[in-house]
Design a protein around this motif. Structure first.
Motif, PDB file in Angstrom:
ATOM      1  N   THR A   1       0.833  -1.205   0.000  1.00  0.00           N
ATOM      2  CA  THR A   1       0.000   0.000   0.000  1.00  0.00           C
ATOM      3  C   THR A   1       0.862   1.247   0.000  1.00  0.00           C
ATOM      4  OG1 THR A   1      -1.775  -1.166   1.178  1.00  0.00           O
ATOM      5  CG2 THR A   1      -1.826   1.239   1.241  1.00  0.00           C
ATOM      6  N   ARG A   2       1.928   1.230   0.775  1.00  0.00           N
ATOM      7  CA  ARG A   2       2.854   2.362   0.795  1.00  0.00           C
ATOM      8  C   ARG A   2       3.487   2.604  -0.577  1.00  0.00           C
ATOM      9  NH1 ARG A   2       5.148   4.405   5.531  1.00  0.00           N
ATOM     10  NH2 ARG A   2       4.158   3.706   7.468  1.00  0.00           N
ATOM     11  N   VAL A   3       3.902   1.537  -1.214  1.00  0.00           N
ATOM     12  CA  VAL A   3       4.526   1.660  -2.536  1.00  0.00           C
ATOM     13  C   VAL A   3       3.522   2.227  -3.535  1.00  0.00           C
ATOM     14  CG1 VAL A   3       5.481   0.352  -4.473  1.00  0.00           C
ATOM     15  CG2 VAL A   3       6.266  -0.122  -2.146  1.00  0.00           C
ATOM     16  N   ASP A   4       2.306   1.689  -3.542  1.00  0.00           N
ATOM     17  CA  ASP A   4       1.290   2.165  -4.481  1.00  0.00           C
ATOM     18  C   ASP A   4       0.906   3.616  -4.207  1.00  0.00           C
ATOM     19  OD1 ASP A   4       1.130  -0.181  -5.949  1.00  0.00           O
ATOM     20  OD2 ASP A   4      -0.469  -1.026  -4.711  1.00  0.00           O
ATOM     21  N   LEU A   5       0.810   3.986  -2.932  1.00  0.00           N
ATOM     22  CA  LEU A   5       0.443   5.363  -2.605  1.00  0.00           C
ATOM     23  C   LEU A   5       1.561   6.325  -2.991  1.00  0.00           C
ATOM     24  CD1 LEU A   5      -1.674   7.253  -1.459  1.00  0.00           C
ATOM     25  CD2 LEU A   5      -0.731   6.845   0.832  1.00  0.00           C
ATOM     26  N   ALA A   6       2.799   5.945  -2.720  1.00  0.00           N
ATOM     27  CA  ALA A   6       3.923   6.787  -3.149  1.00  0.00           C
ATOM     28  C   ALA A   6       3.928   6.939  -4.658  1.00  0.00           C
ATOM     29  CB  ALA A   6       5.236   6.187  -2.656  1.00  0.00           C
ATOM     30  N   ALA A   7       3.620   5.864  -5.369  1.00  0.00           N
ATOM     31  CA  ALA A   7       3.536   5.928  -6.831  1.00  0.00           C
ATOM     32  C   ALA A   7       2.455   6.907  -7.267  1.00  0.00           C
ATOM     33  CB  ALA A   7       3.258   4.543  -7.400  1.00  0.00           C
TER      34      ALA A   7
ATOM     35  N   LEU B   1       3.325   1.886 -12.938  1.00  0.00           N
ATOM     36  CA  LEU B   1       4.464   1.509 -12.108  1.00  0.00           C
ATOM     37  C   LEU B   1       5.716   1.287 -12.953  1.00  0.00           C
ATOM     38  CD1 LEU B   1       2.831  -0.928  -9.509  1.00  0.00           C
ATOM     39  CD2 LEU B   1       3.231   1.539  -9.323  1.00  0.00           C
ATOM     40  N   ARG B   2       5.558   0.703 -14.133  1.00  0.00           N
ATOM     41  CA  ARG B   2       6.712   0.530 -15.011  1.00  0.00           C
ATOM     42  C   ARG B   2       7.274   1.885 -15.440  1.00  0.00           C
ATOM     43  NH1 ARG B   2       3.269  -3.471 -17.183  1.00  0.00           N
ATOM     44  NH2 ARG B   2       2.776  -2.165 -19.007  1.00  0.00           N
ATOM     45  N   LYS B   3       6.405   2.825 -15.702  1.00  0.00           N
ATOM     46  CA  LYS B   3       6.843   4.172 -16.077  1.00  0.00           C
ATOM     47  C   LYS B   3       7.643   4.797 -14.941  1.00  0.00           C
ATOM     48  CE  LYS B   3       4.980   8.553 -17.872  1.00  0.00           C
ATOM     49  NZ  LYS B   3       5.543   8.436 -19.228  1.00  0.00           N
TER      50      LYS B   3
ATOM     51  N   ASP C   1       9.205   3.199 -12.560  1.00  0.00           N
ATOM     52  CA  ASP C   1      10.467   2.458 -12.405  1.00  0.00           C
ATOM     53  C   ASP C   1      11.530   3.003 -13.353  1.00  0.00           C
ATOM     54  OD1 ASP C   1       9.452   0.839 -10.431  1.00  0.00           O
ATOM     55  OD2 ASP C   1       8.959  -0.820 -11.774  1.00  0.00           O
ATOM     56  N   ARG C   2      11.108   3.489 -14.506  1.00  0.00           N
ATOM     57  CA  ARG C   2      12.056   4.080 -15.450  1.00  0.00           C
ATOM     58  C   ARG C   2      12.429   5.507 -15.050  1.00  0.00           C
ATOM     59  NH1 ARG C   2       8.342   1.586 -19.045  1.00  0.00           N
ATOM     60  NH2 ARG C   2       7.332   3.584 -19.516  1.00  0.00           N
ATOM     61  N   MET C   3      11.448   6.267 -14.557  1.00  0.00           N
ATOM     62  CA  MET C   3      11.654   7.687 -14.289  1.00  0.00           C
ATOM     63  C   MET C   3      12.295   7.947 -12.923  1.00  0.00           C
ATOM     64  SD  MET C   3       8.346   9.783 -15.720  1.00  0.00           S
ATOM     65  CE  MET C   3       7.447   9.426 -14.197  1.00  0.00           C
ATOM     66  N   CYS C   4      11.750   7.309 -11.885  1.00  0.00           N
ATOM     67  CA  CYS C   4      12.160   7.659 -10.510  1.00  0.00           C
ATOM     68  C   CYS C   4      11.925   6.454  -9.589  1.00  0.00           C
ATOM     69  CB  CYS C   4      11.394   8.880 -10.015  1.00  0.00           C
ATOM     70  SG  CYS C   4       9.587   8.755 -10.189  1.00  0.00           S
TER      71      CYS C   4
ATOM     72  N   ARG D   1       3.734  10.409  -6.967  1.00  0.00           N
ATOM     73  CA  ARG D   1       4.698  10.720  -8.023  1.00  0.00           C
ATOM     74  C   ARG D   1       4.002  10.965  -9.360  1.00  0.00           C
ATOM     75  NH1 ARG D   1      10.195   9.832  -6.828  1.00  0.00           N
ATOM     76  NH2 ARG D   1      10.377   9.677  -4.542  1.00  0.00           N
ATOM     77  N   MET D   2       2.937  10.203  -9.649  1.00  0.00           N
ATOM     78  CA  MET D   2       2.234  10.411 -10.914  1.00  0.00           C
ATOM     79  C   MET D   2       1.461  11.728 -10.916  1.00  0.00           C
ATOM     80  SD  MET D   2       3.089   8.255 -13.130  1.00  0.00           S
ATOM     81  CE  MET D   2       1.883   8.665 -14.396  1.00  0.00           C
TER      82      MET D   2
END
Length: 249
Positions: free
Chosen positions: A14-20, A237-239, A241-244, A23-24
């Motif tokens: 959940t933390r990873v998805d929320l941080a993502a 998420l793949r985007k 992973d490439r950007m930040c 960022r978006m």
């Protein structure tokens, strides 16, 4: 000790998805420095949720920096950061009232605030707007959201809708997942952009007919479940992973 080792695997995801998600929002330019919020309920029976550290830009938010609080705004896990009390008022009200609102996003985009200031609000000018109009509510402006008495009026206005326009203030979406909440905001924001672009031409506008709007209202939940946020989220998420990729730290 790293945060990941202190929380469950479900909470870390959940933390990873929320941080993502943060960022978006920054990537699309929807952020307002440090002044809006996205919150997510922590899996489990404790009724805790995660929200951004007050003072970090959205492009700086990471999985470990998110602050875990209870419904009273008390930190339930040590953090060097505080939270925004105005953001807490809006988000805690919805999390408490809506068991299905596992994620709540509130933004002050230029286009969203512009539409929120129009007496007529969002109109049926685009296909994007129809998905929103199928589940849209409005809440009148009461000043900076520091008054806890506003919480009752806010959740009453929200009802069971997933999109809200806060008059003279901005946009809000909520959904059972972070992915669906982000997709909802993407559609709502795009609908606002399209309407303002069309209105700026000064040409007569074509409304979608009422019977099509009514049909969309009856079909929207089925359609969005079939093509919901889960389809787009892995690509997002793949985007990132490439950007930040440090959003996962």
């Amino acid at each position: 000790m790293k945060i990941q080792s202190q929380v469950s695997a479900d909470e870390w995801q959940t933390r990873v998805d929320l941080a993502a998600c943060y960022r978006m929002v920054a990537h699309y330019g929807w952020d307002d420095l440090i002044f809006t919020h996205i919150s997510a309920r922590v899996p489990g029976p404790e009724h805790h949720f995660l929200i951004n550290p007050y003072g970090l830009l959205f492009e700086e938010v990471s999985a470990s920096s998110l602050v875990k609080v209870d419904l009273q705004g008390n930190k339930v896990m040590p953090s060097e950061h505080d939270i925004n009390p105005a953001g807490f008022t809006i988000h805690s009200a919805i999390h408490e009232a809506r068991a299905d609102a596992n994620c709540v996003m509130h933004l002050h985009t230029n286009e969203g605030v512009a539409i929120s200031s129009l007496e007529t609000g969002l109109g049926p000018y685009s296909q994007q707007s129809l998905f929103v109009l199928a589940s849209l509510s409005y809440h009148d402006y009461e000043g900076v959201a520091l008054n806890h008495e506003e919480k009752t009026r806010l959740v009453t206005d929200l009802g069971n809708t997933n999109f809200m326009i806060l008059r003279n203030h901005g946009l809000l979406t909520c959904a059972p997942s972070i992915a669906d909440t982000f997709l909802g905001m993407f559609i709502l924001q795009r609908a606002c952009e399209i309407q303002l672009m069309a209105q700026a031409t000064g040409e007569p506008l074509i409304f979608v007919s009422a019977n099509i709007v009514a049909g969309m209202q009856s079909q929207a939940s089925e359609v969005t479940k079939a093509a919901g946020g889960k389809l787009a989220w892995p690509g997002i998420l793949r985007k990132l992973d490439r950007m930040c990729p440090n959003y996962k730290n």
